[in-house]
Design an enzyme around this catalytic site. Structure first.
Site, PDB file in Angstrom:
ATOM      1  N   ASP A   1     -37.273  31.608  -4.925  1.00 16.02           N
ATOM      2  CA  ASP A   1     -36.531  32.541  -4.077  1.00 16.02           C
ATOM      3  C   ASP A   1     -36.840  32.250  -2.610  1.00 16.02           C
ATOM      4  OD1 ASP A   1     -35.427  34.672  -2.751  1.00 16.02           O
ATOM      5  OD2 ASP A   1     -36.376  36.222  -3.958  1.00 16.02           O
TER       6      ASP A   1
ATOM      7  N   GLU B   1     -26.140  21.627  -4.732  1.00 17.50           N
ATOM      8  CA  GLU B   1     -25.481  20.398  -5.181  1.00 17.50           C
ATOM      9  C   GLU B   1     -26.145  19.144  -4.618  1.00 17.50           C
ATOM     10  OE1 GLU B   1     -22.809  21.806  -1.713  1.00 17.50           O
ATOM     11  OE2 GLU B   1     -24.291  22.606  -3.115  1.00 17.50           O
TER      12      GLU B   1
ATOM     13  N   HIS C   1     -20.687  18.653   4.848  1.00 19.77           N
ATOM     14  CA  HIS C   1     -22.128  18.452   4.863  1.00 19.77           C
ATOM     15  C   HIS C   1     -22.598  17.684   6.099  1.00 19.77           C
ATOM     16  CE1 HIS C   1     -21.544  19.384   0.496  1.00 19.77           C
ATOM     17  NE2 HIS C   1     -22.593  20.128   0.772  1.00 19.77           N
TER      18      HIS C   1
ATOM     19  N   ASP D   1     -27.694  27.042   3.876  1.00 22.43           N
ATOM     20  CA  ASP D   1     -26.441  26.609   3.253  1.00 22.43           C
ATOM     21  C   ASP D   1     -26.291  27.346   1.921  1.00 22.43           C
ATOM     22  OD1 ASP D   1     -24.184  25.269   2.416  1.00 22.43           O
ATOM     23  OD2 ASP D   1     -25.249  23.435   1.845  1.00 22.43           O
TER      24      ASP D   1
END
Length: 595
Positions: A377, A313, A289, A410
């Site tokens: 989205d 996450e 990250h 990501d």
């Protein structure tokens, strides 16, 4: 009625054996007709579309030449239990019942001088185990060819067979296990070709986690959880090749030892998997990250607005929030289920408590006033706000105010066999909207999957065609410079690569600053921890230096394209001084030899 049979075989090592044959119900006899019909119709490809290993039908998959195999070893088990045929038989029957399997018969032998061997015949295949009472060990294997999953049986196995010895200071039972897919699915699945990428057990989950028998700790915290979009697994694992179990136990003590003073170095790893693919790990968290966020952020002279596509996450947002120049980070994540599960099981990924001492701060990253989490989205978000359909003058002016200085993608890997992955990397309208969403000196960052090898074919002729398409598309829509760098400590089993694209040449020039210049900028920019120390665990000026030049393998595969670029000529690559005219924004040859 149930029929009992007994037969003494002339085997010297056996002290007793007995069978229990369970009568088959009318419904089970009906399976004979199912098998017969299945055999007769085996050449007929007009079967339904039910997927093997995913159907709710308990008979689905029974007749494929394939199955699941669970191998279990438990030590420190009560020796009296391990030498009791009756208790072991009862435990086996209860295990089969709790696992919703069908026991047809079982057979147990008490051995001389000690030990028991048992085998149970299942409608789905078999369960068998052998015990060593003196050593306190039992070894078991459970094989099924149905669609029911075996991992959920592990708690029952632990409870039923991991019986602690009834003596003072007895060690707790310890279980090791391995799960394997067996047999053949490819070429045998009715109604279509078997796709390995769509079965999580055929991906990282099966190969790296479930299939490994070496882990001293392997504990599912989340197993096969279904969100609206994907399957989520979280495992706690301790690999003895990397960390010793004894050191981990010592780190839990309060004895003043080095291990107890630094428990963060010795604990089990945490692994997040989405649809069976490893997405993040505790010990690879910082390398991954920090490497996807800080190179672009520190290269931009003043990043105020940042967008993240994916990153459910939360760790990508956590790293962005460490920059003092930041005013707003917008994270667009379609799967709220991943965010919620990560909050519960991977809290350190979203923990901003160490930097929670600035205006608008919060101990939880998504509660920071600068963070804006949008569950929607990403394709629709960028197409609606920055796509070619946004043509009105007022809309254009609004969009310019909402443009981003840095945009980080990501999400899915470019080689994932997933329709959404193909759109993310190859849809012209979507990729163009990303370009339009950036300010004039904006930077686009994309994680582009596993690094290549020196012996790999060109991306366009290999597994990374989507990556090749995106790189060409970025140059065509206006990015002035495209660069690829590699990080090898992400704990993904291979080095991982990131693409960075610059809208203007001036910003790209900051990419090549010296380590000292980067360090100075970091000291001014990065919010420190409460104790005054840096909040970065991995990234620094020297690390940035290692990212500035693309790996040699990317130069090699670039020159393996069918239409070989002019600069790939040997005379150019290796020092003749010959001038070439390169119009492409991406050329690892020129970067490596002439940057």
């Amino acid at each position: 009625p149930t029929t009992y049979t007994f037969q003494q075989f002339p085997t010297g090592g056996s002290r007793i054996n007995y069978d229990l044959l369970l009568a088959r119900s009318d419904e089970e006899h009906e399976l004979d007709n199912v098998v017969k019909k299945s055999t007769e119709d085996s050449s007929d490809n007009s079967s339904d579309d039910s997927s093997e290993d995913g159907s709710d039908d308990p008979l689905e998959g029974l007749h494929l030449p394939a199955g699941q195999h669970l191998l279990v070893d438990i030590k420190n088990v009560d020796p009296i239990f391990l030498n009791s045929e009756d208790r072991l038989a009862e435990a086996m029957i209860q295990l089969v019942d709790e696992s919703k399997l069908t026991l047809l018969s079982y057979h147990c032998h008490g051995l001389v001088p000690v030990g028991v061997s048992c085998a149970g015949v299942l409608l789905e295949s078999h369960v068998a185990f052998h015990t060593w009472p003196t050593e306190g060990v039992i070894s078991m294997d459970l094989f099924t060819c149905g669609s029911g999953k075996l991992i959920p049986t592990l708690p029952s196995i632990q409870q039923l067979f991991g019986i602690k010895a009834a003596i003072e200071d007895a060690d707790d039972p310890m279980m090791m296990w391995s799960h394997k897919l067996r047999g053949f699915r490819k070429g045998f699945v009715p109604g279509g070709e078997y796709n390995f990428d769509l079965n999580p057990l055929d991906s990282d989950l099966g190969a790296e986690i479930l299939g490994s028998y070496d882990f001293d700790i392997k504990k599912p915290l989340v197993s096969d959880a279904e969100t609206d979009y994907q399957t989520v697994d979280v495992y706690e694992v301790l690999d003895p090749k990397k960390r010793k179990l004894s050191d981990y136990y010592k780190s839990l003590e309060d004895d003043g030892s080095y291990e107890s003073l630094h428990p963060e170095f010795y604990g089990p790893d945490l692994v997040l998997l989405l649809d069976g693919r490893i997405q993040s790990t505790r010990y690879g968290d910082a390398p991954y990250h920090e490497s996807i966020v800080h190179p672009a952020m520190i290269t931009h002279s003043n990043p105020k607005r940042v967008a993240v596509i994916g990153g459910g996450e939360g760790a990508t947002v956590r790293e962005i929030l460490k920059h003092s120049t930041l005013e707003k980070v917008v994270m667009i994540e379609i799967d709220e289920g991943v965010v919620n599960l990560s909050t519960e099981y991977l809290p350190e990924w979203q923990d901003c408590s160490s930097i929670a001492h600035h205006d608008g701060c919060a101990e939880w990253c998504f509660d920071d006033e600068r963070a804006d989490l949008r569950v929607e989205d990403a394709l629709a978000y960028f197409n609606d706000n920055f796509g070619s359909s946004s043509v009105s003058k007022s809309k254009i002016e609004t969009n310019e105010q909402e443009q981003f200085d840095v945009l980080i993608m990501d999400c899915l890997d470019p080689n994932d066999d997933h329709p959404f992955a193909k759109v993310l990397y190859t849809d012209d309208g979507y990729v163009t909207s990303l370009y339009d969403a950036l300010t004039d000196d904006g930077i686009l960052v994309v994680q582009i999957g596993e690094s290549v090898h020196s012996y790999s074919p060109s991306d366009e002729n290999g597994s990374f065609e989507n990556r090749s398409v995106m790189i060409k598309m970025l140059g065509a829509i206006g990015f002035k410079s495209i660069h690829i760098y590699e990080e090898s400590h992400c704990e993904f089993g291979a080095p991982w690569t990131t693409l960075i694209a610059f809208k203007d040449v001036q910003t790209r020039e900051r990419w090549y600053r010296s380590p000292a210049a980067v360090e100075l900028d970091l000291s001014r920019r990065i919010l420190p921890k409460k104790d005054g120390k840096t909040s970065l665990r991995y990234f620094d000026g020297a690390t940035m230096k290692s990212y500035q030049m693309p790996p040699r393998a990317f130069e090699d595969i670039y020159c393996r394209q069918q239409d070989k670029p002019e600069e790939c000529a040997e005379s150019v690559r290796f020092g003749s001084g010959q001038e070439v005219n390169v119009s492409s924004a991406y050329s690892p040859v020129l970067e490596r030899h002439f940057a």
